[in-house]
Design a protein around this motif. Structure first.
Motif, PDB file in Angstrom:
ATOM      1  N   ASP A 154       8.360  14.291  -4.509  1.00  0.00           N
ATOM      2  CA  ASP A 154       8.478  13.214  -5.489  1.00  0.00           C
ATOM      3  C   ASP A 154       9.342  13.672  -6.657  1.00  0.00           C
ATOM      4  O   ASP A 154       9.200  13.202  -7.783  1.00  0.00           O
ATOM      5  CB  ASP A 154       7.099  12.761  -5.979  1.00  0.00           C
ATOM      6  CG  ASP A 154       6.306  13.882  -6.638  1.00  0.00           C
ATOM      7  OD1 ASP A 154       6.833  15.024  -6.734  1.00  0.00           O
ATOM      8  OD2 ASP A 154       5.164  13.648  -7.070  1.00  0.00           O
ATOM      9  N   ALA A 155      10.265  14.591  -6.377  1.00  0.00           N
ATOM     10  CA  ALA A 155      11.146  15.122  -7.420  1.00  0.00           C
ATOM     11  C   ALA A 155      12.291  14.146  -7.707  1.00  0.00           C
ATOM     12  O   ALA A 155      12.796  13.474  -6.798  1.00  0.00           O
ATOM     13  CB  ALA A 155      11.721  16.467  -6.988  1.00  0.00           C
ATOM     14  N   ALA A 156      12.669  14.083  -8.963  1.00  0.00           N
ATOM     15  CA  ALA A 156      13.672  13.108  -9.392  1.00  0.00           C
ATOM     16  C   ALA A 156      14.974  13.240  -8.625  1.00  0.00           C
ATOM     17  O   ALA A 156      15.569  12.237  -8.207  1.00  0.00           O
ATOM     18  CB  ALA A 156      13.927  13.259 -10.898  1.00  0.00           C
ATOM     19  N   GLU A 157      15.436  14.471  -8.399  1.00  0.00           N
ATOM     20  CA  GLU A 157      16.753  14.619  -7.776  1.00  0.00           C
ATOM     21  C   GLU A 157      16.721  14.192  -6.315  1.00  0.00           C
ATOM     22  O   GLU A 157      17.715  13.702  -5.777  1.00  0.00           O
ATOM     23  CB  GLU A 157      17.298  16.049  -7.936  1.00  0.00           C
ATOM     24  CG  GLU A 157      17.037  16.988  -6.782  1.00  0.00           C
ATOM     25  CD  GLU A 157      15.629  17.562  -6.849  1.00  0.00           C
ATOM     26  OE1 GLU A 157      15.296  18.348  -5.967  1.00  0.00           O
ATOM     27  OE2 GLU A 157      14.867  17.226  -7.773  1.00  0.00           O
ATOM     28  N   ASP A 158      15.576  14.348  -5.642  1.00  0.00           N
ATOM     29  CA  ASP A 158      15.469  13.889  -4.258  1.00  0.00           C
ATOM     30  C   ASP A 158      15.491  12.364  -4.203  1.00  0.00           C
ATOM     31  O   ASP A 158      16.165  11.766  -3.363  1.00  0.00           O
ATOM     32  CB  ASP A 158      14.178  14.409  -3.621  1.00  0.00           C
ATOM     33  CG  ASP A 158      14.282  15.860  -3.190  1.00  0.00           C
ATOM     34  OD1 ASP A 158      15.411  16.334  -2.982  1.00  0.00           O
ATOM     35  OD2 ASP A 158      13.239  16.523  -3.066  1.00  0.00           O
ATOM     36  N   VAL A 159      14.726  11.746  -5.096  1.00  0.00           N
ATOM     37  CA  VAL A 159      14.663  10.278  -5.127  1.00  0.00           C
ATOM     38  C   VAL A 159      16.037   9.695  -5.425  1.00  0.00           C
ATOM     39  O   VAL A 159      16.544   8.842  -4.689  1.00  0.00           O
ATOM     40  CB  VAL A 159      13.642   9.794  -6.178  1.00  0.00           C
ATOM     41  CG1 VAL A 159      13.621   8.268  -6.227  1.00  0.00           C
ATOM     42  CG2 VAL A 159      12.246  10.334  -5.876  1.00  0.00           C
ATOM     43  N   ALA A 162       7.549  26.582  -8.544  1.00  0.00           N
ATOM     44  CA  ALA A 162       7.600  26.087  -9.921  1.00  0.00           C
ATOM     45  C   ALA A 162       6.369  25.264 -10.264  1.00  0.00           C
ATOM     46  O   ALA A 162       5.972  25.177 -11.430  1.00  0.00           O
ATOM     47  CB  ALA A 162       8.873  25.257 -10.136  1.00  0.00           C
ATOM     48  N   ARG A 163       5.744  24.662  -9.248  1.00  0.00           N
ATOM     49  CA  ARG A 163       4.532  23.876  -9.475  1.00  0.00           C
ATOM     50  C   ARG A 163       3.275  24.745  -9.530  1.00  0.00           C
ATOM     51  O   ARG A 163       2.181  24.229  -9.735  1.00  0.00           O
ATOM     52  CB  ARG A 163       4.385  22.827  -8.368  1.00  0.00           C
ATOM     53  CG  ARG A 163       5.364  21.672  -8.494  1.00  0.00           C
ATOM     54  CD  ARG A 163       5.187  20.689  -7.348  1.00  0.00           C
ATOM     55  NE  ARG A 163       6.053  19.508  -7.538  1.00  0.00           N
ATOM     56  CZ  ARG A 163       6.167  18.524  -6.668  1.00  0.00           C
ATOM     57  NH1 ARG A 163       5.477  18.562  -5.537  1.00  0.00           N
ATOM     58  NH2 ARG A 163       6.956  17.501  -6.915  1.00  0.00           N
ATOM     59  N   GLY A 164       3.450  26.053  -9.309  1.00  0.00           N
ATOM     60  CA  GLY A 164       2.314  26.943  -9.439  1.00  0.00           C
ATOM     61  C   GLY A 164       1.688  27.398  -8.136  1.00  0.00           C
ATOM     62  O   GLY A 164       0.653  28.081  -8.132  1.00  0.00           O
ATOM     63  N   TYR A 165       2.292  27.047  -7.003  1.00  0.00           N
ATOM     64  CA  TYR A 165       1.770  27.500  -5.719  1.00  0.00           C
ATOM     65  C   TYR A 165       1.946  29.016  -5.589  1.00  0.00           C
ATOM     66  O   TYR A 165       2.929  29.591  -6.063  1.00  0.00           O
ATOM     67  CB  TYR A 165       2.539  26.852  -4.560  1.00  0.00           C
ATOM     68  CG  TYR A 165       2.174  25.417  -4.256  1.00  0.00           C
ATOM     69  CD1 TYR A 165       1.741  25.041  -2.998  1.00  0.00           C
ATOM     70  CD2 TYR A 165       2.292  24.423  -5.220  1.00  0.00           C
ATOM     71  CE1 TYR A 165       1.423  23.718  -2.694  1.00  0.00           C
ATOM     72  CE2 TYR A 165       1.984  23.099  -4.942  1.00  0.00           C
ATOM     73  CZ  TYR A 165       1.552  22.763  -3.673  1.00  0.00           C
ATOM     74  OH  TYR A 165       1.253  21.454  -3.398  1.00  0.00           O
ATOM     75  N   ASP A 225      12.523  21.248 -17.207  1.00  0.00           N
ATOM     76  CA  ASP A 225      13.603  20.705 -18.041  1.00  0.00           C
ATOM     77  C   ASP A 225      14.457  19.700 -17.277  1.00  0.00           C
ATOM     78  O   ASP A 225      15.008  18.764 -17.855  1.00  0.00           O
ATOM     79  CB  ASP A 225      14.494  21.829 -18.558  1.00  0.00           C
ATOM     80  CG  ASP A 225      13.818  22.682 -19.633  1.00  0.00           C
ATOM     81  OD1 ASP A 225      12.783  22.229 -20.149  1.00  0.00           O
ATOM     82  OD2 ASP A 225      14.312  23.778 -19.924  1.00  0.00           O
ATOM     83  N   ARG A 226      14.559  19.892 -15.955  1.00  0.00           N
ATOM     84  CA  ARG A 226      15.389  19.024 -15.132  1.00  0.00           C
ATOM     85  C   ARG A 226      14.589  17.937 -14.403  1.00  0.00           C
ATOM     86  O   ARG A 226      15.100  17.259 -13.541  1.00  0.00           O
ATOM     87  CB  ARG A 226      16.159  19.879 -14.109  1.00  0.00           C
ATOM     88  CG  ARG A 226      17.269  20.677 -14.767  1.00  0.00           C
ATOM     89  CD  ARG A 226      17.686  21.868 -13.949  1.00  0.00           C
ATOM     90  NE  ARG A 226      18.775  22.604 -14.599  1.00  0.00           N
ATOM     91  CZ  ARG A 226      18.609  23.417 -15.633  1.00  0.00           C
ATOM     92  NH1 ARG A 226      17.386  23.603 -16.133  1.00  0.00           N
ATOM     93  NH2 ARG A 226      19.614  24.037 -16.177  1.00  0.00           N
ATOM     94  N   ARG A 227      13.313  17.840 -14.773  1.00  0.00           N
ATOM     95  CA  ARG A 227      12.402  16.832 -14.197  1.00  0.00           C
ATOM     96  C   ARG A 227      12.328  16.933 -12.684  1.00  0.00           C
ATOM     97  O   ARG A 227      12.356  15.936 -11.968  1.00  0.00           O
ATOM     98  CB  ARG A 227      12.843  15.414 -14.617  1.00  0.00           C
ATOM     99  CG  ARG A 227      12.780  15.213 -16.128  1.00  0.00           C
ATOM    100  CD  ARG A 227      13.081  13.782 -16.515  1.00  0.00           C
ATOM    101  NE  ARG A 227      12.077  12.858 -15.983  1.00  0.00           N
ATOM    102  CZ  ARG A 227      12.025  11.572 -16.277  1.00  0.00           C
ATOM    103  NH1 ARG A 227      12.931  11.042 -17.098  1.00  0.00           N
ATOM    104  NH2 ARG A 227      11.107  10.795 -15.763  1.00  0.00           N
ATOM    105  N   LEU A 228      12.239  18.169 -12.195  1.00  0.00           N
ATOM    106  CA  LEU A 228      12.150  18.395 -10.757  1.00  0.00           C
ATOM    107  C   LEU A 228      10.710  18.559 -10.279  1.00  0.00           C
ATOM    108  O   LEU A 228      10.466  18.697  -9.087  1.00  0.00           O
ATOM    109  CB  LEU A 228      12.943  19.660 -10.371  1.00  0.00           C
ATOM    110  CG  LEU A 228      14.423  19.660 -10.766  1.00  0.00           C
ATOM    111  CD1 LEU A 228      15.084  20.941 -10.299  1.00  0.00           C
ATOM    112  CD2 LEU A 228      15.122  18.452 -10.185  1.00  0.00           C
ATOM    113  N   LEU A 229       9.741  18.571 -11.176  1.00  0.00           N
ATOM    114  CA  LEU A 229       8.348  18.814 -10.798  1.00  0.00           C
ATOM    115  C   LEU A 229       7.616  17.502 -10.553  1.00  0.00           C
ATOM    116  O   LEU A 229       8.006  16.471 -11.052  1.00  0.00           O
ATOM    117  CB  LEU A 229       7.645  19.615 -11.885  1.00  0.00           C
ATOM    118  CG  LEU A 229       8.250  20.982 -12.183  1.00  0.00           C
ATOM    119  CD1 LEU A 229       7.455  21.680 -13.277  1.00  0.00           C
ATOM    120  CD2 LEU A 229       8.301  21.829 -10.928  1.00  0.00           C
TER     121      LEU A 229
END
Length: 212
Positions: free
Chosen positions: A84-89, A164-167, A208-212
């Protein structure tokens, strides 16, 4: 009359699950499955589905490559992805998809989304629609995000996002069906290519890049 659907995903168990969910929907007929870019392109040519359920990350170039190779056609594409990352969408919509939903969607919701896309509507999970609106409004610097991510392979992007999400490395390995050592190798490549030195910096970079 039912909508003819092709399921494209590189995990056989996921394809089987989607097929089983959609079998309960009288408005949907699954005509074929595909596991990568080449088999997807061949299946579209052979079966002429009205809607393609398309995973974003596929062997052979990803969902965007499938749409590029098909070109303008009567077939409509609905992205169905764990991401559900912005760059994929945004990247998927720019490539030609009519909608984007995540794999948390229920069977009845997916059947409804397929029908709406077949009818010409654009369909998004609510949070994802915000990304598309932000991109058109100019609040997400799509070109800058793309330039950074172009340095990474598809698999490195997947590892990067999960870390980056903590996994943990072990959790990433389980999620992507690869070994912990392979995760470590990909992570080293990600940090090197993005010129970062730690998981903490990577999380801040992705946030910062809204990828999370």
């Amino acid at each position: 009359m039912s909508t003819r659907v092709l399921i494209v995903d590189d995990h056989a168990m996921f394809r089987a699950g989607v097929r089983a969910e959609l079998s309960a929907a009288p408005t949907v007929e699954v005509v074929a499955e595909a596991e990568d870019v080449d088999t997807a392109v061949a299946a579209i040519a052979a079966h002429h589905p009205e809607v393609v359920l398309l995973d974003v990350h596929l062997p052979g170039g990803g969902g965007a490559e499938v749409m590029r190779r098909i070109g303008p056609s009567a077939t409509r594409f609905l992205a169905l992805s764990v991401s559900d990352a912005a760059e994929d969408v945004i990247g998927t919509i720019r490539a030609g998809a009519r909608g984007y939903v995540t794999k948390t969607i229920t069977g009845p919701e997916l059947a409804d989304a397929i029908g709406r896309v077949a009818g010409g509507d654009a369909v998004f999970s609510p949070r994802l629609a915000g990304f598309v609106l932000d991109a058109f409004a100019g609040t997400i610097e799509v070109a800058a995000v793309d330039e950074d991510l172009d340095r990474l392979t598809e698999r490195e992007r997947e590892v990067m996002r999960l870390i980056a999400r903590g996994y943990s490395y072990k959790e990433v390995a389980g999620e992507l069906f690869i070994s912990v050592k392979t995760v470590e190798t990909h992570m080293s490549a990600v940090l090197r290519k993005l010129q970062l030195s730690s998981r903490h910096e990577l999380t801040r970079w992705a946030s910062d890049r809204r990828l999370l």
